[in-house]
Design a protein around this motif. Structure first.
Motif, mmCIF file in Angstrom:
data_model
loop_
_atom_site.group_PDB
_atom_site.id
_atom_site.type_symbol
_atom_site.label_atom_id
_atom_site.label_comp_id
_atom_site.label_asym_id
_atom_site.label_seq_id
_atom_site.Cartn_x
_atom_site.Cartn_y
_atom_site.Cartn_z
ATOM 1 N N ALA A 407 0.799 -1.185 0.084
ATOM 2 C CA ALA A 407 0.002 0.218 0.003
ATOM 3 C C ALA A 407 0.802 1.108 -0.185
ATOM 4 O O ALA A 407 0.410 2.203 -0.743
ATOM 5 N N LEU A 408 1.919 1.298 0.928
ATOM 6 C CA LEU A 408 2.832 2.344 0.783
ATOM 7 C C LEU A 408 3.509 2.585 -0.540
ATOM 8 O O LEU A 408 3.746 3.782 -0.996
ATOM 9 N N ALA A 409 3.933 1.560 -1.365
ATOM 10 C CA ALA A 409 4.514 1.668 -2.576
ATOM 11 C C ALA A 409 3.709 2.319 -3.440
ATOM 12 O O ALA A 409 3.793 3.063 -4.427
ATOM 13 N N VAL A 410 2.343 1.695 -3.562
ATOM 14 C CA VAL A 410 1.321 2.180 -4.251
ATOM 15 C C VAL A 410 0.976 3.931 -4.212
ATOM 16 O O VAL A 410 0.743 4.583 -5.158
ATOM 17 N N LEU A 430 -6.905 0.166 -2.149
ATOM 18 C CA LEU A 430 -5.973 -1.115 -1.400
ATOM 19 C C LEU A 430 -6.543 -1.347 0.102
ATOM 20 O O LEU A 430 -6.594 -2.617 0.233
ATOM 21 N N LEU A 431 -7.001 -0.514 0.775
ATOM 22 C CA LEU A 431 -7.365 -0.597 1.966
ATOM 23 C C LEU A 431 -8.754 -1.447 2.147
ATOM 24 O O LEU A 431 -8.793 -2.277 2.957
ATOM 25 N N ALA A 432 -9.499 -1.075 1.037
ATOM 26 C CA ALA A 432 -10.855 -1.589 1.026
ATOM 27 C C ALA A 432 -10.654 -3.054 0.620
ATOM 28 O O ALA A 432 -11.316 -4.131 1.133
ATOM 29 N N ILE A 433 -9.866 -3.409 -0.264
ATOM 30 C CA ILE A 433 -9.545 -4.794 -0.607
ATOM 31 C C ILE A 433 -9.095 -5.510 0.426
ATOM 32 O O ILE A 433 -9.311 -7.125 0.627
ATOM 33 N N ALA A 434 -8.107 -5.041 1.421
ATOM 34 C CA ALA A 434 -7.729 -5.801 2.551
ATOM 35 C C ALA A 434 -8.790 -5.893 3.459
ATOM 36 O O ALA A 434 -8.947 -7.235 4.084
ATOM 37 N N TRP A 439 -7.030 -10.006 -0.258
ATOM 38 C CA TRP A 439 -5.752 -9.405 -0.651
ATOM 39 C C TRP A 439 -4.962 -10.423 -1.365
ATOM 40 O O TRP A 439 -4.309 -10.029 -2.320
ATOM 41 N N GLU A 440 -4.854 -11.510 -1.059
ATOM 42 C CA GLU A 440 -3.934 -12.770 -1.661
ATOM 43 C C GLU A 440 -4.136 -12.833 -3.101
ATOM 44 O O GLU A 440 -3.453 -12.766 -3.780
ATOM 45 N N HIS A 441 -5.521 -13.028 -3.286
ATOM 46 C CA HIS A 441 -6.069 -13.291 -4.555
ATOM 47 C C HIS A 441 -5.787 -12.023 -5.503
ATOM 48 O O HIS A 441 -5.714 -12.220 -6.642
ATOM 49 N N THR A 442 -6.110 -10.930 -4.871
ATOM 50 C CA THR A 442 -6.018 -9.834 -5.554
ATOM 51 C C THR A 442 -4.529 -9.434 -6.112
ATOM 52 O O THR A 442 -3.961 -9.068 -7.332
ATOM 53 N N MET A 443 -3.528 -9.803 -5.299
ATOM 54 C CA MET A 443 -2.016 -9.776 -5.514
ATOM 55 C C MET A 443 -1.817 -10.635 -6.737
ATOM 56 O O MET A 443 -1.045 -10.364 -7.701
ATOM 57 N N GLN A 444 -2.242 -11.826 -6.678
ATOM 58 C CA GLN A 444 -2.167 -12.806 -7.853
ATOM 59 C C GLN A 444 -2.676 -12.217 -9.148
ATOM 60 O O GLN A 444 -2.234 -12.307 -10.026
#
Length: 637
Positions: A407-410, A430-434, A439-444
C-alpha cells in the motif's frame, strides 16, 4: 562606502534520478526485512462472504412481495422484453430476402455500392454458415442493447464533456460498470430480472454504455475553445452552440463511440447466453461444452461478420458528413435492392434453405489438432520463459510483501505520477481490498494484469501509430481488429488451451487479444486528430518523421493515449474471469465459482468488487497523470 562581493558556494545539486533511486532502495530494504509478514491469506469462509450469500437468499425469498420488484424492476424487464420482441418479430417478418434487401439498401445509402454489396454478402453468410435464426436473434438483441445504450450514453457523455464536475461524479460509476466482471453481475441480474432476453439485454447494456459515455465526453471536451468562444460572441445560446458547434465538430470521434458500443455489445453475446439470452452465444457454449472448435468457429465468424458490417456502415455515415448529398444513382440502386428484397418475401421461404449451407466442423477440428501437435514445443517454450522471467518473480514479490508495504509503494508511485488526490484514492482502494478479505488473490490477479497491460499498451501504441500514419495499413488492419475484438474469447480459448495448457499465460494471451483493439483505435484517432496546420508547420520547420511523431503528434494526442491506457486496463480486467476459466485462478476463479455454485455467491460477488477496486486504483494513476501540470509550468510557479 564600498561594497564587496561575497562569494557563496554553489548548492550541490543531486541528479534527478537520485531521489527515486533512494526511495526504491528503502522499499527493497523494507521488503527484505519484513518479507512474509502481514500477508493476509485468503479464507473462503470469511464472515463477509457468508453475509452477502445470506442477503442473496433473502432477496430471492422476498422477490414476489417487494414493492421494488412489483412497481419498478418488473416494468423495466417488461419494457426491454417488449422492445426485443418488436425487433425480433420485425426481422422474422422480413425473412432472409427482406433482411438482405433492406440492410443492403441501408448500407448502400450509407457508404456506396461497395458497402452495400458487402452487407448483402455478409447477411447471406449467416445463412451459408447454417446460423440464420441464431444470427437474427443476436441482431435483435444487439439492436435493443445498442439503441438503449446510445439513448442513455450519448446525452450523459455530452453532459460529462461540458461539465468537469459531472465527469468526476460519473467516472467511478463507469469504472464499476466496465471493470466489474460480467459473471459477478449475471447472478444478481438473473435474481432481479429473471433469465432470458431482457436480462441478457440489460447485462449487455451495463457493459456497452461506458465506452459510449467516455468517448462522447472526450469528443465534446476536445472541441476547440476558439470555436465555442466565437459562437458565444455571435450571440448563440447554449443550445445553439451545442447543436451547431460541439456536435458537428465532435462528429468523427462520436462515431467511434457508436462503433465501440456496438463492439462491446457483440462481445457480450456469449456471456449473456449464460442467463438464457438467445442468439449465437448458445452455439458457442455448445461447442465449448463438447470441446470442439469446429462448432464454435462458425458462430464466432458470424459475430465478426456482423461487427464488420455494422462498423463499416456506421463509419461510412460518419465520414459522409451532415451536409453530404446522395447521388441519384445510389438512391435508385438502394431503392431497387430494398423493393426487390421485400417483394420476394411472399415468394421465398422466410428462413434460409438448408440446402444452401456449408459444414466445415470436421476440417476445423483437424486443423486444431494439427496445430496442437506441431507447435506445442514452441508455445511451451514461450510460456515457460514468460512465466519464469516475469510472472513468478512478480507474484512472489506481491504475495510475500506485507500488505502495508504494498500500500505504501502504491501511494508513493501514485503521488509521484498523478498527485495527492489520485494517490489517496489508490490507497483507499487497496485498504478496501484488504478489508474485504481477498488480498492474496488480488495480488495474484494484479500480477497477471500488470504483465497483460504492459504487453497491450506497447502493442496498441505501435499499431495505432502505424495505422495513423498509413491509411493503407489502417484499412488492412481494421478488419483484423474487428475480428479480435468481437470474436468471443471462448472461440480462441480452446486453441489457446491446446497450445499453452491451463496456465496464467493463456489468460494473458486472451486478455491481450481482447484489449489491444480499442487501444489501437483510440491511439490512431488521437494522432489523426492533431490539426493538419500544426503538422504542416512542424514539417516546414524541418522536423523529421520521428521528430514529428515524438515532439508534436504524441504530445498533442496525450489525452487520447491516456484514455487508451485506461481502456487497456479496464478491458484486461474484464477478462480476469476468462483467466479464471483457463487456469489463472485468483479473483477470476472466485467469480466463476460464485456464479456457478450458490453457496459461494458471496465470495464471487466480493471478488468482483475487489476487481473493480483494483481497476479504479490503476485507472486513477494513469488518468491522474493527465491532470498534472507540465514540468515547465511547475518550474515557473
Amino acid at each position: 562606502m564600498s561594497s564587496t562581493a561575497v562569494s557563496t558556494p554553489s548548492r550541490l545539486r543531486l541528479p534527478k534520478w537520485a531521489a527515486p533511486a533512494g526511495v526504491a532502495v528503502l522499499f527493497v530494504v523494507a521488503y527484505l526485512v519484513f518479507r512474509g509478514t502481514a500477508t493476509l491469506p485468503h479464507d473462503k469462509e470469511a464472515p463477509q462472504f457468508l453475509a452477502v450469500t445470506d442477503l442473496r437468499e433473502w432477496i430471492d425469498d422476498h422477490r414476489n412481495d417487494n414493492p421494488l420488484f412489483l412497481y419498478f424492476l418488473n416494468y423495466i424487464r417488461l419494457f426491454v422484453g417488449w422492445l426485443y420482441g418488436l425487433f425480433q418479430s420485425t426481422l422474422y417478418a422480413l425473412g432472409w430476402p427482406g433482411i438482405t434487401g433492406v440492410l443492403g439498401a441501408l448500407a448502400w445509402l450509407a457508404g456506396g455500392w461497395r458497402i452495400g454489396l458487402a452487407a448483402v454478402a455478409g447477411v447471406s453468410a449467416f445463412g451459408f454458415l447454417g446460423l440464420w435464426q441464431s444470427s437474427v436473434d443476436t441482431l435483435a438483441l444487439v439492436a435493443v442493447s445498442v439503441l438503449l445504450s446510445l439513448a442513455i450514453g450519448i446525452p450523459l457523455g455530452v453532459w460529462a464533456g461540458l461539465s468537469a464536475r459531472v465527469r468526476r461524479v460519473i467516472t467511478p460509476v463507469l469504472d464499476v460498470m466496465q471493470i466489474m466482471p460480467t459473471f459477478a453481475y449475471l447472478a444478481p441480474l438473473a435474481l432481479f430480472f429473471h433469465i432470458g432476453a431482457p436480462a441478457g439485454a440489460i447485462a449487455t447494456m451495463i457493459y456497452s454504455i461506458p465506452p459510449a459515455i467516455r468517448i462522447t465526453a472526450l469528443a465534446i471536451s476536445e472541441v476547440s475553445p476558439t470555436a465555442v468562444e466565437a459562437s458565444a460572441s455571435l450571440g448563440a445560446t447554449g443550445r445553439q452552440t451545442l447543436f451547431k458547434v460541439y456536435l458537428p465538430l465532435a462528429r468523427s470521434t462520436m462515431a467511434l463511440a457508436v462503433n465501440q458500443t456496438i463492439m462491446m455489445a457483440l462481445s457480450m453475446v456469449v456471456i449473456a447466453n449464460l442467463i438464457s439470452a438467445p442468439g449465437l452465444g448458445g452455439d458457442i457454449i455448445r461447442g465449448l461444452s463438447r470441446a470442439q472448435v469446429g462448432i464454435m468457429l462458425p458462430a464466432g465468424l458470424a459475430i465478426v461478420i456482423m461487427a464488420v458490417l455494422l462498423d463499416r456502415t456506421m463509419m461510412a455515415i460518419a465520414h459522409r458528413g451532415p451536409h453530404a448529398g446522395l447521388r441519384k444513382l445510389d438512391l435508385a440502386a438502394a431503392g431497387v435492392l430494398a423493393v426487390a428484397g421485400v417483394a420476394l418475401i411472399p415468394v421465398l421461404p422466410r428462413t434460409w434453405p438448408d440446402g444452401l449451407t456449408v459444414n466445415f466442423v470436421a476440417e476445423v477440428n483437424d486443423a486444431v489438432r494439427w496445430a496442437e501437435t506441431s507447435w506445442y514445443g514452441v508455445t511451451t517454450s514461450i510460456k515457460d520463459l514468460t512465466t519464469a522471467a516475469l510472472l513468478n518473480p512478480l507474484e512472489t514479490l506481491l504475495t510475500s510483501a506485507p500488505w502495508w508495504l504494498v500500500a505504501l509503494a502504491v501511494l508513493t508511485v501514485a503521488w509521484r505520477v498523478s498527485g495527492v488526490r489520485p494517490a489517496l484514492t489508490a490507497l483507499g482502494c487497496l485498504l478496501a481490498i484488504a478489508l474485504l478479505g481477498v488480498w492474496e488473490h488480488t495480488m495474484q490477479t494484479l500480477t497477471t494484469v500488470v504483465v497483460a497491460v504492459l504487453v497491450t499498451l506497447v502493442a496498441g501504441l505501435l499499431l495505432g501509430v502505424a495505422a495513423a500514419r498509413s491509411p493503407r495499413y489502417s484499412a488492412v488492419q481494421r478488419p483484423i481488429l474487428d475480428a479480435a475484438q468481437t470474436m468471443p474469447a471462448f472461440v480462441y480459448l480452446l486453441p489457446a488451451l491446446a497450445l499453452f495448457e491451463t496456465t496464467r499465460f493463456t489468460a494473458i494471451f486472451a486478455s491481450v487479444i481482447y484489449a489491444v483493439p480499442p487501444v489501437v483505435r483510440l491511439v490512431e484517432d488521437g494522432i489523426k486528430g492533431v490539426p493538419a496546420t500544426v503538422v504542416e508547420a512542424a514539417t516546414s520547420a524541418g522536423s523529421t518523421s520521428g521528430q514529428l511523431l515524438w515532439k508534436v503528434q504524441l504530445p498533442m494526442a496525450r489525452r487520447a493515449i491516456l484514455l487508451a491506457a485506461n481502456q487497456g486496463i479496464v478491458m484486461t480486467l474484464a477478462m480476469v474471469v476468462v483467466g479464471g476459466l483457463v487456469g489463472a485462478g485468483a479473483l477470476g476463479y472466485d467469480v466463476v465459482v460464485g456464479f456457478s455454485q450458490r453457496p459461494d455467491f458471496g465470495m464471487g460477488f466480493v471478488a468482483g468488487i475487489a476487481t473493480v477496486l483494483l481497476g479504479v486504483m490503476l485507472d486513477r494513476i494513469t488518468q491522474g497523470a493527465d491532470r498534472r501540470p507540465s514540468p515547465r509550468k511547475r518550474k515557473s510557479t
